[in-house]
Design a protein around this motif. Structure first.
Motif, PDB file in Angstrom:
ATOM      1  N   ALA A 144       0.841  -1.206   0.000  1.00 20.08           N
ATOM      2  CA  ALA A 144       0.000   0.000   0.000  1.00 20.08           C
ATOM      3  C   ALA A 144       0.874   1.254   0.000  1.00 20.08           C
ATOM      4  CB  ALA A 144      -0.920  -0.017   1.216  1.00 20.08           C
ATOM      5  N   GLN A 145       1.964   1.204   0.754  1.00 16.83           N
ATOM      6  CA  GLN A 145       2.865   2.357   0.801  1.00 16.83           C
ATOM      7  C   GLN A 145       3.456   2.629  -0.579  1.00 16.83           C
ATOM      8  OE1 GLN A 145       6.083   1.931   3.616  1.00 16.83           O
ATOM      9  NE2 GLN A 145       6.543   4.129   3.567  1.00 16.83           N
ATOM     10  N   ALA A 146       3.846   1.563  -1.264  1.00 18.71           N
ATOM     11  CA  ALA A 146       4.394   1.722  -2.611  1.00 18.71           C
ATOM     12  C   ALA A 146       3.353   2.351  -3.528  1.00 18.71           C
ATOM     13  CB  ALA A 146       4.832   0.364  -3.150  1.00 18.71           C
ATOM     14  N   VAL A 147       2.114   1.870  -3.409  1.00 14.98           N
ATOM     15  CA  VAL A 147       1.044   2.405  -4.257  1.00 14.98           C
ATOM     16  C   VAL A 147       0.838   3.890  -3.961  1.00 14.98           C
ATOM     17  CG1 VAL A 147      -1.442   2.347  -4.643  1.00 14.98           C
ATOM     18  CG2 VAL A 147      -0.136   0.222  -4.636  1.00 14.98           C
ATOM     19  N   LYS A 148       0.813   4.233  -2.666  1.00 12.91           N
ATOM     20  CA  LYS A 148       0.558   5.637  -2.307  1.00 12.91           C
ATOM     21  C   LYS A 148       1.687   6.552  -2.786  1.00 12.91           C
ATOM     22  CE  LYS A 148      -2.366   7.255  -0.008  1.00 12.91           C
ATOM     23  NZ  LYS A 148      -3.667   7.879  -0.379  1.00 12.91           N
ATOM     24  N   ARG A 149       2.918   6.025  -2.825  1.00 13.34           N
ATOM     25  CA  ARG A 149       4.017   6.848  -3.333  1.00 13.34           C
ATOM     26  C   ARG A 149       3.836   7.135  -4.810  1.00 13.34           C
ATOM     27  NH1 ARG A 149       9.734   4.692  -0.741  1.00 13.34           N
ATOM     28  NH2 ARG A 149       9.264   5.293   1.422  1.00 13.34           N
ATOM     29  N   LEU A 150       3.336   6.122  -5.530  1.00 13.19           N
ATOM     30  CA  LEU A 150       3.208   6.268  -6.980  1.00 13.19           C
ATOM     31  C   LEU A 150       1.876   6.897  -7.370  1.00 13.19           C
ATOM     32  CD1 LEU A 150       4.642   2.741  -7.827  1.00 13.19           C
ATOM     33  CD2 LEU A 150       5.740   4.925  -8.367  1.00 13.19           C
ATOM     34  N   TYR A 151       0.847   6.628  -6.570  1.00 16.21           N
ATOM     35  CA  TYR A 151      -0.488   7.142  -6.886  1.00 16.21           C
ATOM     36  C   TYR A 151      -1.073   7.795  -5.637  1.00 16.21           C
ATOM     37  CZ  TYR A 151       0.213   3.672 -10.566  1.00 16.21           C
ATOM     38  OH  TYR A 151       0.721   2.941 -11.596  1.00 16.21           O
ATOM     39  N   PRO A 152      -0.669   9.034  -5.339  1.00 12.84           N
ATOM     40  CA  PRO A 152      -1.105   9.662  -4.085  1.00 12.84           C
ATOM     41  C   PRO A 152      -2.626   9.789  -3.979  1.00 12.84           C
ATOM     42  CG  PRO A 152       0.668  10.922  -5.138  1.00 12.84           C
ATOM     43  CD  PRO A 152       0.246   9.880  -6.115  1.00 12.84           C
ATOM     44  N   PHE A 153      -3.308   9.760  -5.127  1.00 13.61           N
ATOM     45  CA  PHE A 153      -4.766   9.920  -5.095  1.00 13.61           C
ATOM     46  C   PHE A 153      -5.474   8.618  -4.730  1.00 13.61           C
ATOM     47  CE2 PHE A 153      -3.501   8.693  -9.344  1.00 13.61           C
ATOM     48  CZ  PHE A 153      -4.367   7.656  -9.634  1.00 13.61           C
ATOM     49  N   ALA A 154      -4.764   7.486  -4.767  1.00 11.08           N
ATOM     50  CA  ALA A 154      -5.395   6.193  -4.515  1.00 11.08           C
ATOM     51  C   ALA A 154      -5.920   6.143  -3.087  1.00 11.08           C
ATOM     52  CB  ALA A 154      -4.395   5.068  -4.746  1.00 11.08           C
ATOM     53  N   LYS A 155      -7.085   5.515  -2.945  1.00 14.72           N
ATOM     54  CA  LYS A 155      -7.682   5.389  -1.610  1.00 14.72           C
ATOM     55  C   LYS A 155      -7.579   3.936  -1.160  1.00 14.72           C
ATOM     56  CE  LYS A 155     -11.179   8.867  -2.750  1.00 14.72           C
ATOM     57  NZ  LYS A 155     -10.717  10.069  -2.074  1.00 14.72           N
ATOM     58  N   LEU A 156      -7.049   3.754   0.047  1.00 14.85           N
ATOM     59  CA  LEU A 156      -6.848   2.408   0.564  1.00 14.85           C
ATOM     60  C   LEU A 156      -8.133   1.873   1.178  1.00 14.85           C
ATOM     61  CD1 LEU A 156      -3.436   3.005   2.332  1.00 14.85           C
ATOM     62  CD2 LEU A 156      -3.855   2.193   0.006  1.00 14.85           C
ATOM     63  N   ILE A 187      -7.605  -1.510  -3.409  1.00 12.37           N
ATOM     64  CA  ILE A 187      -7.355  -0.073  -3.479  1.00 12.37           C
ATOM     65  C   ILE A 187      -8.233   0.551  -4.555  1.00 12.37           C
ATOM     66  CG2 ILE A 187      -5.594   1.687  -3.953  1.00 12.37           C
ATOM     67  CD1 ILE A 187      -3.518  -0.373  -2.900  1.00 12.37           C
ATOM     68  N   ASP A 188      -8.792   1.706  -4.230  1.00 13.47           N
ATOM     69  CA  ASP A 188      -9.624   2.447  -5.181  1.00 13.47           C
ATOM     70  C   ASP A 188      -8.739   3.417  -5.955  1.00 13.47           C
ATOM     71  OD1 ASP A 188     -11.397   3.984  -6.562  1.00 13.47           O
ATOM     72  OD2 ASP A 188     -12.776   4.309  -4.873  1.00 13.47           O
ATOM     73  N   PHE A 189      -8.582   3.155  -7.238  1.00 17.20           N
ATOM     74  CA  PHE A 189      -7.758   4.029  -8.088  1.00 17.20           C
ATOM     75  C   PHE A 189      -8.635   4.999  -8.871  1.00 17.20           C
ATOM     76  CE2 PHE A 189      -3.373   2.490  -7.940  1.00 17.20           C
ATOM     77  CZ  PHE A 189      -3.530   1.298  -7.256  1.00 17.20           C
ATOM     78  N   GLY A 190      -9.867   5.186  -8.422  1.00 17.98           N
ATOM     79  CA  GLY A 190     -10.750   6.131  -9.088  1.00 17.98           C
ATOM     80  C   GLY A 190     -11.001   5.771 -10.535  1.00 17.98           C
ATOM     81  N   GLY A 191     -11.135   4.458 -10.818  1.00 15.35           N
ATOM     82  CA  GLY A 191     -11.494   4.050 -12.171  1.00 15.35           C
ATOM     83  C   GLY A 191     -10.309   3.598 -12.996  1.00 15.35           C
ATOM     84  N   LYS A 192      -9.092   3.932 -12.589  1.00 16.61           N
ATOM     85  CA  LYS A 192      -7.917   3.462 -13.341  1.00 16.61           C
ATOM     86  C   LYS A 192      -7.761   1.954 -13.129  1.00 16.61           C
ATOM     87  CE  LYS A 192      -2.862   3.490 -13.319  1.00 16.61           C
ATOM     88  NZ  LYS A 192      -2.628   3.409 -14.775  1.00 16.61           N
ATOM     89  N   THR A 193      -7.404   1.256 -14.200  1.00 17.96           N
ATOM     90  CA  THR A 193      -7.060  -0.153 -14.023  1.00 17.96           C
ATOM     91  C   THR A 193      -5.565  -0.292 -14.253  1.00 17.96           C
ATOM     92  OG1 THR A 193      -7.554  -0.591 -16.328  1.00 17.96           O
ATOM     93  CG2 THR A 193      -9.295  -1.000 -14.768  1.00 17.96           C
ATOM     94  N   LEU A 194      -4.954  -1.135 -13.469  1.00 21.34           N
ATOM     95  CA  LEU A 194      -3.496  -1.255 -13.504  1.00 21.34           C
ATOM     96  C   LEU A 194      -3.053  -2.165 -14.633  1.00 21.34           C
ATOM     97  CD1 LEU A 194      -2.939  -1.647  -9.683  1.00 21.34           C
ATOM     98  CD2 LEU A 194      -2.517   0.384 -11.054  1.00 21.34           C
ATOM     99  N   THR A 195      -1.980  -1.786 -15.278  1.00 19.62           N
ATOM    100  CA  THR A 195      -1.402  -2.613 -16.332  1.00 19.62           C
ATOM    101  C   THR A 195      -0.249  -3.423 -15.738  1.00 19.62           C
ATOM    102  OG1 THR A 195       0.263  -0.970 -16.882  1.00 19.62           O
ATOM    103  CG2 THR A 195      -1.864  -0.775 -17.991  1.00 19.62           C
ATOM    104  N   PRO A 196       0.210  -4.439 -16.461  1.00 21.12           N
ATOM    105  CA  PRO A 196       1.368  -5.204 -15.975  1.00 21.12           C
ATOM    106  C   PRO A 196       2.578  -4.301 -15.697  1.00 21.12           C
ATOM    107  CG  PRO A 196       0.330  -6.347 -17.801  1.00 21.12           C
ATOM    108  CD  PRO A 196      -0.378  -5.030 -17.671  1.00 21.12           C
ATOM    109  N   GLU A 197       2.733  -3.249 -16.503  1.00 22.75           N
ATOM    110  CA  GLU A 197       3.864  -2.334 -16.292  1.00 22.75           C
ATOM    111  C   GLU A 197       3.688  -1.596 -14.963  1.00 22.75           C
ATOM    112  OE1 GLU A 197       2.070  -2.153 -19.459  1.00 22.75           O
ATOM    113  OE2 GLU A 197       3.461  -3.798 -19.897  1.00 22.75           O
TER     114      GLU A 197
END
Length: 640
Positions: free
Chosen positions: A80-92, A106-116
């Motif tokens: 979660a910490q890694a995600v928040k560093r990269l996506y500060p808008f993400a909601k845990l 995690i709620d990325f506000g509609g974004k879906t994550l790619t393998p990258e």
RNA sequence: GCCACCGUAGCUCAGUAGGCAGAGCGGCGGUUUCGUAAACCGCAGGUCGGCGGUUCGAGUCCGCCCGGUGGCUCCA
């Protein structure tokens, strides 16, 4: 002055004397590979004050089940910490440990994550481990915590705090990262030495489709990179064993888009294996006192009304109208077996009556859950219904468990995990039948499990409304667990159908029904077998048991003669008389995982022998045909 | 059913930016008759999952449907 004993992960116990508030870390300095403490079954952080009443504290490491859970829970925080560093808008939302690893929703506000994206998250998580951040805990009043998380935009955390409805909550920090969490956790992020983000999928907040869709990121981590290597090897091995791939390679079964989803076509290779298994199953059941029956696939709607299925199971049933009549394809065999039970007056002397059938049923499963052979819409249950008195339940369940052990052992399954599902005694009104019936049935199941020497866990409130049950998971060669056998007591259907017997008192009594299956379904069991054996079916099951390879076409006749001898003895044999080199024929036979290869050349023809090559073992040398037949018979459990 | 992704020859996969549909394996034909994991030469094989749309032109872009994969949920 206080005295406390501390047990280290290596078993060593030391005694400490101290004053005031001290944490375990304060006392021991080096926890010797451990990262969390347990006292009296309760877990707590190494860095919080030792509980008042603690006298013997265990320091746990990754080898402990609780320790592993904590380790992975902390890893979810790192994720979660890694995600928040990269996506500060993400909601845990929440991030628990699971059987193998952990995930974080995690709620990325509609974004879906790619393998990258996942790779990037993994790199950041690894970095956080390397940063070796110190973990700390604090308690906040709920109101303050709500304000705090609101200010961070962590709406889900606010919702969770409201739900908890506690005066205080705890939060954990590591570096810049804060999370609402009950804990406990490892004391430094550097304890995680190997971290991998595995996959992402979507999940709803609280599993409800009305709620926002979240990204569920799965990961795994270990305190030792070597363990990661081993784990990835197992994953790879599991992938190589995928029954869907093996099923195609070995030509066992197929699915056809034009036929509809979830309908299995058993190809000749699969059908012969199934037939061997079914023959074995029938023999064992008849020996165990079961009566074999066949019942129709299609039954009148009236029957399903009586059974109640049209009420509570209709959404899973294929139902249709014809000439003003309703019919349904059977999703279960029980009503049909009850009709046979009821075909004459039954006396207590007839009980227990065991009716078994390899009954093919159809269920309209949600399209999203279909999965190879493991989850389909049409399948054949190795079903049986035992009609008993209440007194006979225990002995009958012992018989079922015993039969299960005998049958599954034949397939190499000897390690079971058993769950006993009983009612919730606080909600008696939700269950049918009397307290006496339930207590008797539950005790019968318990006694049966103990008599058969099976360890089990009790799942309170997991029973169906109509009776308690036993579920058995078997462990395969990779240690994975599969639910197969189930034994279910039913007080309900006999009443709905008035399935009674004349007691010694001359009065009618309701029979008790025990529903049971050993394999579960032929389809699912076939899938499990393929994965368990990695496609290398043992001799008695292999679709082709022996392939005979003449080296030159001039030996084809002798090869066919040997094949005939084997066939007369009941073996499944092929002759590869194609115009190919020996090496190629061997490659091809090995690719098809055929247990025995007989090579025929000049020497063999002259001496009346075959050169035997066994799968996984290689060249075994020359054998007289009658000798090798004897050996194979023994290996294939043929009766002498 | 819901969310995301995917669907090119029997199988595994390539197909740049919208511009003539490819490879390996497998199959078939021929040559080769060979001792424990791939002989050589040739040939055939495709409504690019289906239907509709955008476009001079669609495997490629858009929509719907079918099927699959990973989850949610459910379960044998």
């Amino acid at each position: 002055m206080r005295k406390v004993k501390i047990r280290f992960p290596n078993g060593e116990v030391k005694e400490y004397i101290f004053e005031g508030e001290k944490s375990v870390l304060d006392l021991v300095g080096d926890p010797k590979g451990g990262f969390v403490a347990r006292f009296n079954g309760k877990l707590f952080d190494l860095f919080v004050p030792i509980p008042e009443d603690a006298d013997l504290i265990e320091i746990l490491d990754f080898n402990d089940k609780d320790g592993k859970g904590v380790f992975w829970h902390s890893s979810a925080h790192i994720l979660a910490q890694a995600v928040k560093r990269l996506y500060p808008f993400a909601k845990l939302t929440v991030g628990p440990p699971i059987e193998n690893g952990f995930f974080y929703d995690i709620d990325f506000g509609g974004k879906t994550l790619t393998p990258e994206d996942l790779e990037e998250i993994e790199r950041m998580a690894v970095k956080i481990c390397e940063e070796d951040l110190e973990v700390s805990r604090e308690e906040l009043e709920s109101e303050k915590a709500k304000e705090f998380f609101k200010s961070l935009g962590e709406d889900y955390k606010v919702e969770l705090i409201e739900e908890f409805n506690l005066p205080k909550v705890s939060i954990y920090r590591q570096g810049e990262f804060v999370d609402l969490c009950k804990g406990p956790h490892i004391y430094r992020t550097g304890i995680v030495k190997s971290f991998k983000v595995l996959s992402v999928s979507s999940a709803y907040w609280k599993g409800d489709p009305k709620n926002p869709s979240l990204q569920r990121i799965y990961g795994i981590s270990f305190p030792d990179p070597k363990m990661m290597e081993d784990y990835l090897k197992v994953l790879e091995e599991a992938k190589a064993r995928d029954h869907r791939v093996l099923g195609r390679e070995l030509d066992i079964f197929g699915f056809y888009e034009e036929a509809g989803a979830g309908f299995v076509f058993w190809h000749p290779n699969g059908a012969i294996v199934r037939s061997v298994i079914e023959d074995y199953w029938k023999r064992e059941h008849i020996k165990a006192g079961y009566k074999l029956v066949y019942t129709p696939h299609l039954l009148s709607g009236k029957l399903w009304e009586i059974s109640g299925h049209l009420n509570y199971y209709a959404k899973n049933m294929f139902v249709f109208e014809k000439d003003g009549q309703t019919y349904a394809v059977k999703p279960m065999n029980c009503p049909a077996h009850i009709l046979i039970y009821k075909s004459k007056v039954r006396s207590y002397r007839d009980l227990p009556l065991r009716i078994c059938e390899l009954g093919t049923v159809y269920r309209d499963e949600l399209s999203g859950v279909l999965h190879g052979l493991l989850r389909v819409r049409g399948f054949t249950q190795d079903d049986a219904h035992i009609f008993t008195t209440h007194e006979q339940i225990e002995d009958e369940v012992v018989n079922v468990l015993n039969l299960m052990k005998r049958i599954l052992k034949r397939f190499g399954f000897e390690d079971f995990e058993v769950e006993l599902s009983i009612w919730d005694p606080n909600r008696k009104e939700d269950y049918m039948g009397t307290e006496e019936m339930w207590e008797n049935a539950i005790n019968s199941l318990k006694n049966a499990l103990e008599r058969e020497g099976l360890n089990y866990t009790v799942e309170v409130g997991e029973a169906a409304f109509y009776g308690p049950k036993i579920d058995v998971k078997l462990k395969d060669a990779l240690g994975r667990r599969w639910q197969c056998t189930t034994v279910q007591v039913d007080f309900n259907l006999p009443r709905r159908f008035s399935a009674t017997y004349k007691g010694p008192d001359g009065k009618d009594h309701y029979a008790v029904m025990i529903h049971r299956a050993i394999f579960g379904s032929m389809e699912r069991f076939m899938g499990i077998l393929l994965e368990h054996y990695a496609g290398d079916l043992p001799l008695w099951l292999a679709p082709v048991q022996v392939r005979i390879l003449p080296i030159k076409s001039e030996f084809n006749d002798y090869a066919r003669k040997v094949a005939n001898l084997l066939e007369e003895e009941g073996f499944r044999v092929e002759v590869d008389d194609r115009n190919e080199r020996l090496n190629y024929k061997i490659l091809d036979a090995e690719k098809h995982k055929i247990p025995y290869i007989f090579v025929i050349g000049k020497r063999e023809v002259e001496n009346g022998t075959v050169s035997v090559r066994k799968r996984k073992e290689g060249d075994k040398g020359s054998f007289k045909v009658e000798d090798i037949i004897k050996i194979l018979k023994e290996e294939a459990f043929f009766q002498p």
